[in-house]
Design a protein around this motif. Structure first.
Motif, mmCIF file in Angstrom:
data_model
loop_
_atom_site.group_PDB
_atom_site.id
_atom_site.type_symbol
_atom_site.label_atom_id
_atom_site.label_comp_id
_atom_site.label_asym_id
_atom_site.label_seq_id
_atom_site.Cartn_x
_atom_site.Cartn_y
_atom_site.Cartn_z
ATOM 1 N N ASN A 1 -0.051 -0.767 -6.938
ATOM 2 C CA ASN A 1 0.519 0.403 -6.267
ATOM 3 C C ASN A 1 1.253 1.310 -7.248
ATOM 4 O OD1 ASN A 1 3.124 -0.680 -6.617
ATOM 5 N ND2 ASN A 1 3.297 -1.385 -4.499
ATOM 6 N N GLN A 2 1.899 2.338 -6.717
ATOM 7 C CA GLN A 2 2.541 3.341 -7.572
ATOM 8 C C GLN A 2 3.729 2.789 -8.351
ATOM 9 O OE1 GLN A 2 3.517 6.588 -4.934
ATOM 10 N NE2 GLN A 2 1.370 7.040 -4.478
ATOM 11 N N LEU A 3 4.232 1.634 -7.948
ATOM 12 C CA LEU A 3 5.337 0.994 -8.656
ATOM 13 C C LEU A 3 4.852 -0.056 -9.655
ATOM 14 C CD1 LEU A 3 7.772 0.503 -5.619
ATOM 15 C CD2 LEU A 3 7.749 2.367 -7.296
ATOM 16 N N GLY A 4 3.532 -0.179 -9.779
ATOM 17 C CA GLY A 4 2.980 -1.175 -10.684
ATOM 18 C C GLY A 4 2.957 -2.583 -10.102
ATOM 19 N N GLY B 1 0.794 -1.223 0.000
ATOM 20 C CA GLY B 1 0.000 0.000 0.000
ATOM 21 C C GLY B 1 0.823 1.268 0.000
ATOM 22 N N ARG B 2 2.041 1.205 0.545
ATOM 23 C CA ARG B 2 2.890 2.380 0.604
ATOM 24 C C ARG B 2 4.000 2.332 -0.439
ATOM 25 N NH1 ARG B 2 2.881 3.959 7.060
ATOM 26 N NH2 ARG B 2 2.476 6.042 6.263
ATOM 27 N N SER B 3 3.801 1.442 -1.423
ATOM 28 C CA SER B 3 4.645 1.392 -2.629
ATOM 29 C C SER B 3 6.128 1.296 -2.319
ATOM 30 C CB SER B 3 4.371 2.611 -3.526
ATOM 31 O OG SER B 3 3.022 2.626 -3.949
ATOM 32 N N GLN B 4 6.470 0.314 -1.481
ATOM 33 C CA GLN B 4 7.873 0.086 -1.155
ATOM 34 C C GLN B 4 8.548 -0.744 -2.248
ATOM 35 O OE1 GLN B 4 9.357 1.605 1.847
ATOM 36 N NE2 GLN B 4 7.515 2.629 1.081
ATOM 37 N N PRO B 5 9.771 -0.389 -2.637
ATOM 38 C CA PRO B 5 10.459 -1.132 -3.690
ATOM 39 C C PRO B 5 10.605 -2.605 -3.329
ATOM 40 C CG PRO B 5 11.613 0.910 -3.194
ATOM 41 C CD PRO B 5 10.564 0.749 -2.148
ATOM 42 N N LEU B 6 10.451 -3.459 -4.310
ATOM 43 C CA LEU B 6 10.457 -4.894 -4.053
ATOM 44 C C LEU B 6 11.870 -5.450 -3.948
ATOM 45 C CD1 LEU B 6 8.411 -7.247 -3.725
ATOM 46 C CD2 LEU B 6 8.677 -7.673 -6.173
ATOM 47 N N GLY B 7 12.750 -5.099 -4.864
ATOM 48 C CA GLY B 7 14.094 -5.674 -4.887
ATOM 49 C C GLY B 7 14.066 -7.095 -5.413
ATOM 50 N N GLN B 8 15.038 -7.899 -4.958
ATOM 51 C CA GLN B 8 15.124 -9.275 -5.434
ATOM 52 C C GLN B 8 15.755 -10.160 -4.370
ATOM 53 O OE1 GLN B 8 17.527 -9.052 -8.959
ATOM 54 N NE2 GLN B 8 19.316 -8.260 -7.887
ATOM 55 N N THR C 1 14.741 -2.156 0.335
ATOM 56 C CA THR C 1 13.852 -2.964 -0.495
ATOM 57 C C THR C 1 13.107 -3.953 0.388
ATOM 58 O OG1 THR C 1 15.375 -4.806 -0.964
ATOM 59 C CG2 THR C 1 15.506 -2.848 -2.401
ATOM 60 N N PHE C 2 11.984 -4.427 -0.100
ATOM 61 C CA PHE C 2 11.188 -5.374 0.665
ATOM 62 C C PHE C 2 11.953 -6.675 0.889
ATOM 63 C CE2 PHE C 2 7.845 -8.684 0.942
ATOM 64 C CZ PHE C 2 7.239 -8.245 2.107
#
Length: 202
Positions: free
Chosen positions: A132-135, A79-86, A94-95
């Motif tokens: 979210n804002q990052l798609g 919901g808060r558009s946190q970067p996912l990473g890998q 990153t998440f």
């Protein structure tokens, strides 16, 4: 159940201070498990990743002596558009990286505790948009949780893949307040799902 001291770490689904419901999932578990002590560490709006009251940070407040710990989070990262990473990231920005930090810190600090990660039910779009804002969608964060918990051998209760589904309008009306936060019936349903999962692991 052999559990005596249980700690529930989480966000608004766990944070009693928001007064959303009369009885929380861990209250039910305390009764069923006949616990001698329960600690709750939760901040509404908390993310796993670094930007918003990071669970990867405040997990360090989990008291010594807990023998069962549940880490219930991830929905605010969507919901808060946190970067996912890998997978393999260790940076808290990153998440993937923050989740790695969270698990490492909890496992190292509490090597004798049973640690479980809980990811939230499939949500509707009344509170957070489906993209979210990052798609990214909830399924993207769910897949990350499955990967990182598997890498550390932490049992993962995926409520996203359970029968409880807040994206279903009828089920949301029965079990949720806003297609994200569970109502009292939803908290009880989640408690049953956690109880069944934990008992299956021991």
């Amino acid at each position: 159940m052999q559990t005596q001291y249980y700690c529930a770490l989480g966000d608004s689904i766990t944070d009693r201070r928001n007064q959303l419901v009369a009885k929380w999932y861990y209250d039910w578990l305390a009764e069923w498990w006949q616990l001698t002590k329960t600690s709750v560490l939760a901040v509404s709006g908390a993310t796993v990743s670094a930007e918003f009251d990071s669970m990867a940070q405040f997990c360090q407040l989990i008291p010594a002596g807990c023998d069962t710990i549940t880490l219930y989070g991830g929905i605010n990262d969507l919901g808060r558009s946190q970067p996912l990473g890998q997978l393999g990231d260790t940076a808290p920005t990153t998440f993937y990286g923050a989740l790695d930090q969270l698990l490492v810190r909890v496992l190292q600090a509490h090597p004798d505790a049973a640690v479980y990660f809980i990811s939230h039910v499939r949500i509707g779009n009344a509170f957070f948009p489906p993209v979210n804002q990052l798609g990214l969608q909830q399924a993207d964060y769910e897949a990350a949780i499955a990967e990182v918990t598997a890498a550390y051998g932490v049992p993962h209760l995926s409520l996203y893949h359970s029968w409880l589904n807040f994206a279903d309008p009828q089920m949301a009306a029965q079990y949720s307040l806003d297609t994200l936060h569970p109502n009292d019936a939803g908290q009880l349903a989640i408690a049953h799902l956690i109880d069944d999962f934990v008992r299956a692991q021991v």
